[in-house]
Motif scaffolding. Sequence first.
Motif, PDB file in Angstrom:
ATOM      1  N   LEU A 260       0.827  -1.208   0.000  1.00 23.74           N
ATOM      2  CA  LEU A 260       0.000   0.000   0.000  1.00 23.74           C
ATOM      3  C   LEU A 260       0.860   1.256   0.000  1.00 23.74           C
ATOM      4  N   VAL A 261       1.944   1.261   0.790  1.00 23.52           N
ATOM      5  CA  VAL A 261       2.836   2.424   0.846  1.00 23.52           C
ATOM      6  C   VAL A 261       3.460   2.682  -0.532  1.00 23.52           C
ATOM      7  N   VAL A 262       3.882   1.600  -1.221  1.00 21.52           N
ATOM      8  CA  VAL A 262       4.477   1.744  -2.551  1.00 21.52           C
ATOM      9  C   VAL A 262       3.457   2.282  -3.544  1.00 21.52           C
ATOM     10  N   LEU A 263       2.217   1.734  -3.503  1.00 20.17           N
ATOM     11  CA  LEU A 263       1.166   2.183  -4.417  1.00 20.17           C
ATOM     12  C   LEU A 263       0.847   3.656  -4.222  1.00 20.17           C
ATOM     13  N   ILE A 264       0.711   4.069  -2.967  1.00 17.35           N
ATOM     14  CA  ILE A 264       0.394   5.470  -2.678  1.00 17.35           C
ATOM     15  C   ILE A 264       1.516   6.379  -3.176  1.00 17.35           C
ATOM     16  N   GLY A 265       2.779   5.934  -3.014  1.00 16.25           N
ATOM     17  CA  GLY A 265       3.899   6.735  -3.500  1.00 16.25           C
ATOM     18  C   GLY A 265       3.876   6.897  -5.007  1.00 16.25           C
ATOM     19  N   VAL A 266       3.583   5.800  -5.725  1.00 13.77           N
ATOM     20  CA  VAL A 266       3.527   5.856  -7.192  1.00 13.77           C
ATOM     21  C   VAL A 266       2.406   6.766  -7.658  1.00 13.77           C
ATOM     22  N   ILE A 267       1.210   6.607  -7.049  1.00 16.06           N
ATOM     23  CA  ILE A 267       0.052   7.406  -7.457  1.00 16.06           C
ATOM     24  C   ILE A 267       0.279   8.886  -7.152  1.00 16.06           C
ATOM     25  N   THR A 268       0.881   9.177  -6.008  1.00 14.53           N
ATOM     26  CA  THR A 268       1.169  10.576  -5.659  1.00 14.53           C
ATOM     27  C   THR A 268       2.097  11.204  -6.689  1.00 14.53           C
ATOM     28  N   THR A 269       3.090  10.437  -7.135  1.00 16.08           N
ATOM     29  CA  THR A 269       4.022  10.945  -8.148  1.00 16.08           C
ATOM     30  C   THR A 269       3.308  11.232  -9.458  1.00 16.08           C
ATOM     31  N   ILE A 270       2.439  10.279  -9.877  1.00 19.84           N
ATOM     32  CA  ILE A 270       1.717  10.450 -11.143  1.00 19.84           C
ATOM     33  C   ILE A 270       0.803  11.668 -11.091  1.00 19.84           C
ATOM     34  N   ILE A 271       0.068  11.801  -9.992  1.00 17.64           N
ATOM     35  CA  ILE A 271      -0.863  12.926  -9.855  1.00 17.64           C
ATOM     36  C   ILE A 271      -0.107  14.255  -9.846  1.00 17.64           C
ATOM     37  N   THR A 272       1.040  14.285  -9.154  1.00 24.70           N
ATOM     38  CA  THR A 272       1.845  15.513  -9.101  1.00 24.70           C
ATOM     39  C   THR A 272       2.319  15.907 -10.491  1.00 24.70           C
TER      40      THR A 272
END
Length: 319
Positions: free
Chosen positions: A129-141
């Motif tokens: 979950l931590v990895v997924l949230i990090g990836v999604i945050t990067t994409i959204i940014t």
Amino acid sequence: MAVSENSPRKRKRGIRASRVKLEEAMARAGYKTQASLAEAIADKENLDSIPKDVVSKVFRELLVAPSSIQRVANILEVEAYTLYKSAEEQKREYTITENESKIEKTAPIESIPATQPALNFRSLLLLILVVLIGVITTIITVNVLNTSSNMQIVKSISGKFANKKPTLGMFSLVIDADEKSRELLSIPTLKKTLQNNYTFSDYSQFSKTLDSELLPRDILNELQADFFLKLETTEFGGFVSTTAFLYSDNDVHNVWAISVRRSYIELDELLFIEDLVSTIEFETGVLPNYSSKFSETTNQLSMLDYMKGRNLLDQSQSN
């Protein structure tokens, strides 16, 4: 008597509210944003200024006076104590923070000796979950930065089918939706909202008499229609992912895709239908400009992974 600089600081006093409980109460009360909640407080208390800071602190789970939570509870029509953050929630939050700290200090998997026991399921789930949230945050940014830098270009872009002309006076539309999409979004309401700019071809009788393997372009040719709208929905626990594909001749585009909690759509189904309709009208050139409030077609796979992770986390917390 003056307080010495070396004297211990006083312990901060106050109560923390639970963001989860606040959001659930907001949904039940029909409020969609913190801003609308703050405006309601100002109206009820006849204030000259809107107490946005108070609402923000409560939702950020900061220590606040009990009266601040009471003001929010009055608007949401619940008892204030039902919004307090429980000891169990605080313990869970501390455990998650502690686990994240341990994960950061953990050596790479390659360097772990073969004799070290494997991570338990809960820790592994948290790591994913931590990895997924990090990836999604990067994409959204990245997307936000691209949107900001290309604002003027976006405004000049037209819909994907904006240059197409109707076969007759108005565009004709064929709508096909799977069972889960029909349960989630009312097709009669969708048609009623579209009927000002589109006519509809009767696909129900057609689908019973012809080969079910026919492609959308073959169906469009048979019915002499302009567009074929296909809705598909996937469900993961309390989350749903709905995608709208628009076909015309030999062309197809994913024009609308959402991944949200099912309860959000059930709370205001018409809001999502109107957003889908406006998107279709823009993509077919009926509207000169429109930007969907909910659709994330470019990040659909990332949102699906995030949705699966959130669902797994919800299941692990309920066990």
